[in-house]
Motif scaffolding. Sequence first.
Motif: not given
Length: 269
Positions: A57-66, A68-75
């Motif tokens: 769901s979009p909310t789950k994807v958004w939570d995962l995005f936040i 990963n953004l905070l722990d640096g794995s996104l970048w």
Amino acid sequence: MSHKQLADDQLFQQYCKKVKADKRNTRLWQIVLFISFFVLWEVTSRYGLIDRLIFSSPTKVWDLFIANLLDGSLWYHLRITLFETVAGFIIGTLAGIVLAASLWWSDKLSKILDPYLVVLNALPKVALGPIIIVALGPGYFSIITMGAIISVIITTLVVYSSFNEVDENYVKVLKSFGASKWQCFKEAIFPATLPSIISTFKVNVGLSWVGVIVGEFLVASEGLGYLIVYGFQVFNFTLVMYSLLLVAFFAAIMYQIVERLEKILIKNR
């Protein structure tokens, strides 16, 4: 100013207003469709109309995005895939243009390579992935090669075809003034085919992403393609959807950059 000039000016202003209104209306519909997609996705997921395990769901994807953004794995994963895609896009596009120019320059070379280009274009380039990885070794170079090779042949064929479709009278006029073949190419052929070349850029944006993601599927231990494969392996489909949305988002950004480049180049012709 005469009445005719005033009338023409008013008509031009009305036309400009209509064009701006059409652009606003198009943009509004694009935003509505974008929001509607995510709202429908969220609602159907929450009420069990689709399988939440598979489609998340979009909310789950958004939570995962936040997270990963905070722990640096996104970048960390994003920068690797972006570098590989941009490099593959640039190399594949430039190589295709150079090869097309070489074919236009030499009729002999064109006749020799034409059947091979047709066969290579029909060949599924993705199927060459394992061969490329074995030949070049696992790593960035093989993945970038995948991103480049998937677009170089189609670029060559489209651009070469555009070169041949330029009105021969342009070249004849230049030659009548003693222009060399290089001057004919620089002053007539290349400028006339610039819109077609830019259109090829747009196609190559998608092709480069496909090539790089497939390459990461096969060999990478980092990047968005790796995250998609890993998500499937551990049945974490939220991670899969998150990675796919990132691919779609940045592919759209690359497409917009190419469109902006098109407007600049066409304007300055």
